[in-house]
Design a protein around this motif. Structure first.
Motif, PDB file in Angstrom:
ATOM      1  N   CYS A  27       0.852  -1.184   0.000  1.00 29.84           N
ATOM      2  CA  CYS A  27       0.000   0.000   0.000  1.00 29.84           C
ATOM      3  C   CYS A  27       0.892   1.240   0.000  1.00 29.84           C
ATOM      4  O   CYS A  27       1.920   1.273   0.683  1.00 29.84           O
ATOM      5  CB  CYS A  27      -0.896   0.031   1.233  1.00 29.84           C
ATOM      6  SG  CYS A  27      -2.156  -1.259   1.282  1.00 29.84           S
ATOM      7  N   GLU A  28       0.492   2.248  -0.748  1.00 31.82           N
ATOM      8  CA  GLU A  28       1.187   3.531  -0.761  1.00 31.82           C
ATOM      9  C   GLU A  28       0.244   4.607  -0.231  1.00 31.82           C
ATOM     10  O   GLU A  28      -0.868   4.766  -0.729  1.00 31.82           O
ATOM     11  CB  GLU A  28       1.651   3.902  -2.173  1.00 31.82           C
ATOM     12  CG  GLU A  28       2.825   3.082  -2.670  1.00 31.82           C
ATOM     13  CD  GLU A  28       3.417   3.641  -3.958  1.00 31.82           C
ATOM     14  OE1 GLU A  28       2.776   4.541  -4.558  1.00 31.82           O
ATOM     15  OE2 GLU A  28       4.497   3.205  -4.359  1.00 31.82           O
ATOM     16  N   ILE A  29       0.707   5.330   0.770  1.00 32.87           N
ATOM     17  CA  ILE A  29      -0.087   6.396   1.387  1.00 32.87           C
ATOM     18  C   ILE A  29       0.642   7.713   1.104  1.00 32.87           C
ATOM     19  O   ILE A  29       1.823   7.859   1.449  1.00 32.87           O
ATOM     20  CB  ILE A  29      -0.261   6.184   2.901  1.00 32.87           C
ATOM     21  CG1 ILE A  29      -0.587   4.714   3.202  1.00 32.87           C
ATOM     22  CG2 ILE A  29      -1.331   7.114   3.440  1.00 32.87           C
ATOM     23  CD1 ILE A  29      -1.857   4.215   2.569  1.00 32.87           C
ATOM     24  N   GLU A  30      -0.061   8.668   0.523  1.00 36.14           N
ATOM     25  CA  GLU A  30       0.574   9.879  -0.017  1.00 36.14           C
ATOM     26  C   GLU A  30       0.333  11.116   0.846  1.00 36.14           C
ATOM     27  O   GLU A  30      -0.589  11.162   1.650  1.00 36.14           O
ATOM     28  CB  GLU A  30       0.043  10.150  -1.433  1.00 36.14           C
ATOM     29  CG  GLU A  30       0.288   9.022  -2.423  1.00 36.14           C
ATOM     30  CD  GLU A  30      -0.318   9.300  -3.784  1.00 36.14           C
ATOM     31  OE1 GLU A  30       0.171   8.742  -4.776  1.00 36.14           O
ATOM     32  OE2 GLU A  30      -1.286  10.095  -3.847  1.00 36.14           O
ATOM     33  N   ASN A  31       1.210  12.120   0.628  1.00 33.90           N
ATOM     34  CA  ASN A  31       1.073  13.470   1.192  1.00 33.90           C
ATOM     35  C   ASN A  31       1.140  13.466   2.715  1.00 33.90           C
ATOM     36  O   ASN A  31       0.375  14.143   3.399  1.00 33.90           O
ATOM     37  CB  ASN A  31      -0.238  14.121   0.728  1.00 33.90           C
ATOM     38  CG  ASN A  31      -0.257  15.618   0.980  1.00 33.90           C
ATOM     39  OD1 ASN A  31       0.754  16.301   0.862  1.00 33.90           O
ATOM     40  ND2 ASN A  31      -1.421  16.144   1.329  1.00 33.90           N
ATOM     41  N   LEU A  32       2.095  12.728   3.273  1.00 31.45           N
ATOM     42  CA  LEU A  32       2.152  12.548   4.721  1.00 31.45           C
ATOM     43  C   LEU A  32       3.153  13.492   5.378  1.00 31.45           C
ATOM     44  O   LEU A  32       4.228  13.754   4.841  1.00 31.45           O
ATOM     45  CB  LEU A  32       2.530  11.104   5.060  1.00 31.45           C
ATOM     46  CG  LEU A  32       1.608  10.031   4.483  1.00 31.45           C
ATOM     47  CD1 LEU A  32       1.989   8.672   5.022  1.00 31.45           C
ATOM     48  CD2 LEU A  32       0.151  10.333   4.819  1.00 31.45           C
ATOM     49  N   PHE A  50     -10.645   4.133   2.453  1.00 26.70           N
ATOM     50  CA  PHE A  50      -9.395   3.380   2.278  1.00 26.70           C
ATOM     51  C   PHE A  50      -9.668   1.876   2.238  1.00 26.70           C
ATOM     52  O   PHE A  50      -9.145   1.156   1.372  1.00 26.70           O
ATOM     53  CB  PHE A  50      -8.409   3.704   3.401  1.00 26.70           C
ATOM     54  CG  PHE A  50      -7.141   2.892   3.328  1.00 26.70           C
ATOM     55  CD1 PHE A  50      -6.219   3.101   2.321  1.00 26.70           C
ATOM     56  CD2 PHE A  50      -6.880   1.900   4.267  1.00 26.70           C
ATOM     57  CE1 PHE A  50      -5.059   2.337   2.239  1.00 26.70           C
ATOM     58  CE2 PHE A  50      -5.728   1.139   4.202  1.00 26.70           C
ATOM     59  CZ  PHE A  50      -4.813   1.360   3.178  1.00 26.70           C
ATOM     60  N   ILE A  51     -10.481   1.385   3.178  1.00 26.66           N
ATOM     61  CA  ILE A  51     -10.802  -0.052   3.179  1.00 26.66           C
ATOM     62  C   ILE A  51     -11.491  -0.442   1.881  1.00 26.66           C
ATOM     63  O   ILE A  51     -11.193  -1.493   1.287  1.00 26.66           O
ATOM     64  CB  ILE A  51     -11.678  -0.396   4.401  1.00 26.66           C
ATOM     65  CG1 ILE A  51     -10.886  -0.203   5.704  1.00 26.66           C
ATOM     66  CG2 ILE A  51     -12.196  -1.841   4.311  1.00 26.66           C
ATOM     67  CD1 ILE A  51     -11.713  -0.364   6.968  1.00 26.66           C
ATOM     68  N   TYR A  65      -3.280   5.562  -1.901  1.00 26.73           N
ATOM     69  CA  TYR A  65      -4.338   6.360  -1.287  1.00 26.73           C
ATOM     70  C   TYR A  65      -3.784   7.675  -0.746  1.00 26.73           C
ATOM     71  O   TYR A  65      -2.664   7.717  -0.226  1.00 26.73           O
ATOM     72  CB  TYR A  65      -4.993   5.579  -0.145  1.00 26.73           C
ATOM     73  CG  TYR A  65      -6.279   6.186   0.342  1.00 26.73           C
ATOM     74  CD1 TYR A  65      -7.469   6.008  -0.351  1.00 26.73           C
ATOM     75  CD2 TYR A  65      -6.302   6.968   1.502  1.00 26.73           C
ATOM     76  CE1 TYR A  65      -8.654   6.581   0.095  1.00 26.73           C
ATOM     77  CE2 TYR A  65      -7.481   7.535   1.947  1.00 26.73           C
ATOM     78  CZ  TYR A  65      -8.652   7.342   1.242  1.00 26.73           C
ATOM     79  OH  TYR A  65      -9.826   7.908   1.681  1.00 26.73           O
ATOM     80  N   ARG A  66      -4.574   8.739  -0.867  1.00 22.88           N
ATOM     81  CA  ARG A  66      -4.222  10.060  -0.359  1.00 22.88           C
ATOM     82  C   ARG A  66      -5.241  10.455   0.717  1.00 22.88           C
ATOM     83  O   ARG A  66      -6.389  10.750   0.406  1.00 22.88           O
ATOM     84  CB  ARG A  66      -4.219  11.088  -1.497  1.00 22.88           C
ATOM     85  CG  ARG A  66      -3.654  12.459  -1.135  1.00 22.88           C
ATOM     86  CD  ARG A  66      -3.746  13.374  -2.368  1.00 22.88           C
ATOM     87  NE  ARG A  66      -3.134  14.669  -2.160  1.00 22.88           N
ATOM     88  CZ  ARG A  66      -1.887  14.967  -2.464  1.00 22.88           C
ATOM     89  NH1 ARG A  66      -1.099  14.031  -3.009  1.00 22.88           N
ATOM     90  NH2 ARG A  66      -1.393  16.184  -2.238  1.00 22.88           N
ATOM     91  N   PRO A  67      -4.848  10.454   1.983  1.00 21.02           N
ATOM     92  CA  PRO A  67      -5.808  10.770   3.056  1.00 21.02           C
ATOM     93  C   PRO A  67      -6.262  12.227   3.018  1.00 21.02           C
ATOM     94  O   PRO A  67      -5.668  13.080   2.352  1.00 21.02           O
ATOM     95  CB  PRO A  67      -5.005  10.487   4.340  1.00 21.02           C
ATOM     96  CG  PRO A  67      -3.866   9.613   3.910  1.00 21.02           C
ATOM     97  CD  PRO A  67      -3.542  10.045   2.518  1.00 21.02           C
TER      98      PRO A  67
END
Length: 417
Positions: A39-44, A197-198, A226-228
């Protein structure tokens, strides 16, 4: 330990771009355990709460990489179910690792978590909900031992709309057999973000943002990028700073809907609000007028995480105002520090009465918790003379280089090591 040195008195003017919300990122990172894929999580942001969560994931067997504000998590080799005691004590959000660990490993051992000491945050709501889903829970010597071999969908009614409990149950239910219905669920934007996200991983969750959330368990989830959502509390902190210090402060990337309770109150304090696209500005050219009264409430009410910052604004506003803290009973620990700076505040139980003063004075103060620490930075930026803020490690949990954020707006803030 480092501290901040602040020279007060400057108007604040400028624009700051807000990164992903800490309170959205932490449960999302926990939820990556539900899949063996990357998983890739962006803009953190680079903050210590995220760093501690990554350390916990690594102890469970995850491979993590944090580059260019993007975290890549590979959980293919996760093979442990124990959350280390020392790391759990550093991070309150470690407790909602229970849900995804149980969903994937069907057993979990977690220490009672740490984080800011802002009051009792009972875990009974989590435990009761997990037991409704067939999970055996035993407590011993500050540890919680959970057996998820009988994990199944269930109807769960929360005694209080707890954000953490809602998130824990959503993640536990994602891979459970059958359907789970969570009534009296928390409605915060971060809950909706976790749902999204899920679902991006192939889950079946709906209803987030309302009081009832339904989760249809699936056999397997896959990886995703995903970008939170942006951090409404960081955005709110900076907008309040603009109202306190005067000038024009613009936050880019914020979602107005997430900030409506704050913007409503800032407007009542005679600040002008300008919202265009993904930019929100607060313009303040005169001494604010004090609020008669406001109370913290679960979303969509006024967030407890912005109460301390708003107290600073009320402390320098014209007139007298009242704050009622309904969420965490020790949020008022900042009062002692503000009184050192000349504020006139009296507290009884969960109520604070604030008589506004024309000016605060610089002083040596200490951050007792994350949001109170950020509020003291606002107070220092407003005060006459110099202010030093100790306990910066609390602020670093949720603000990426807070001195840089305020310097970009024209404040004079330096970190002393």
């Amino acid at each position: 330990m480092s501290r901040l040195l602040i020279k007060g008195g400057n108007e604040l003017n400028g624009e700051v771009t807000v990164k992903a919300a800490k309170n959205a990122v932490l449960p999302i990172l926990a939820a990556t355990l539900l899949t063996e894929d990357k998983c890739e999580i962006e803009n953190l942001p680079h903050i210590t709460d995220i760093s501690n969560m990554l350390k916990i994931l690594e102890t469970l067997g995850s491979k993590v990489r944090f580059e260019d504000n993007v975290i890549t998590v590979d959980n293919a080799n996760v093979n442990k179910h124990n959350v280390p005691n020392d790391l759990a004590k550093e991070l309150r959000s470690s407790f909602f690792l229970l849900g995804p660990i149980l969903g994937r490993m069907h057993r979990a051992v977690v220490a009672y978590p740490g984080g800011c000491d802002i009051g009792v945050r009972p875990l009974d709501i989590h435990i009761k909900g997990l037991r409704e889903m067939g999970i055996g829970v035993e407590e011993s010597h500050g540890m919680m031992y959970c057996d998820g071999s009988r994990l199944k969908g269930a109807n769960v009614l929360l005694d209080f709309p707890s954000v953490g409990a809602t998130e824990n149950l959503m993640m536990a239910a994602a891979l459970a057999k059958g359907k789970t219905r969570i009534a009296n669920a928390a409605k915060e934007p971060e809950i909706t973000d976790l749902q999204n996200f899920i679902n991006a991983m192939g889950g079946k969750v709906n209803g987030a943002g309302s009081s009832v959330i339904e989760v249809e368990g699936v056999q397997k989830l896959h990886g995703c990028t995903y970008r939170p959502i942006p951090d409404r509390i960081v955005a709110g902190t900076l907008l309040i700073a603009g109202g306190v210090c005067g000038g024009k402060v613009t936050v880019k990337g914020a979602v107005r809907e997430h900030l409506e309770p704050l913007l409503f109150n800032l407007n009542k304090c005679t600040c002008f609000i300008d919202s265009r696209g993904d930019k929100i500005s607060v313009i303040s050219q005169a001494r604010p007028r004090n609020l008669d009264k406001f109370e913290t409430q679960p979303y969509p009410g006024f967030p407890t995480d912005l109460q301390s910052q708003m107290m600073v604004m009320m402390a320098v506003s014209e007139g007298t105002g009242v704050i009622v803290e309904n969420i965490f009973e020790t949020r008022f620990r900042i009062v002692r520090e503000l009184i050192k700076m000349g504020a006139k505040i009296t507290v009884k139980d969960r109520t604070a009465v604030i008589r506004g003063v024309k000016a605060l004075e610089g002083a040596a103060v200490s951050a007792m918790d994350l949001r109170g620490g950020a509020a003291l930075v606002i107070a220092g930026a407003k005060a006459e003379g110099y202010t030093t803020v100790d306990g910066v490690e609390h602020i670093d949990r949720g603000y990426e280089s807070i001195e840089t954020l305020f310097t970009l707006l024209g404040a004079e803030v330096k970190r002393l090591r």
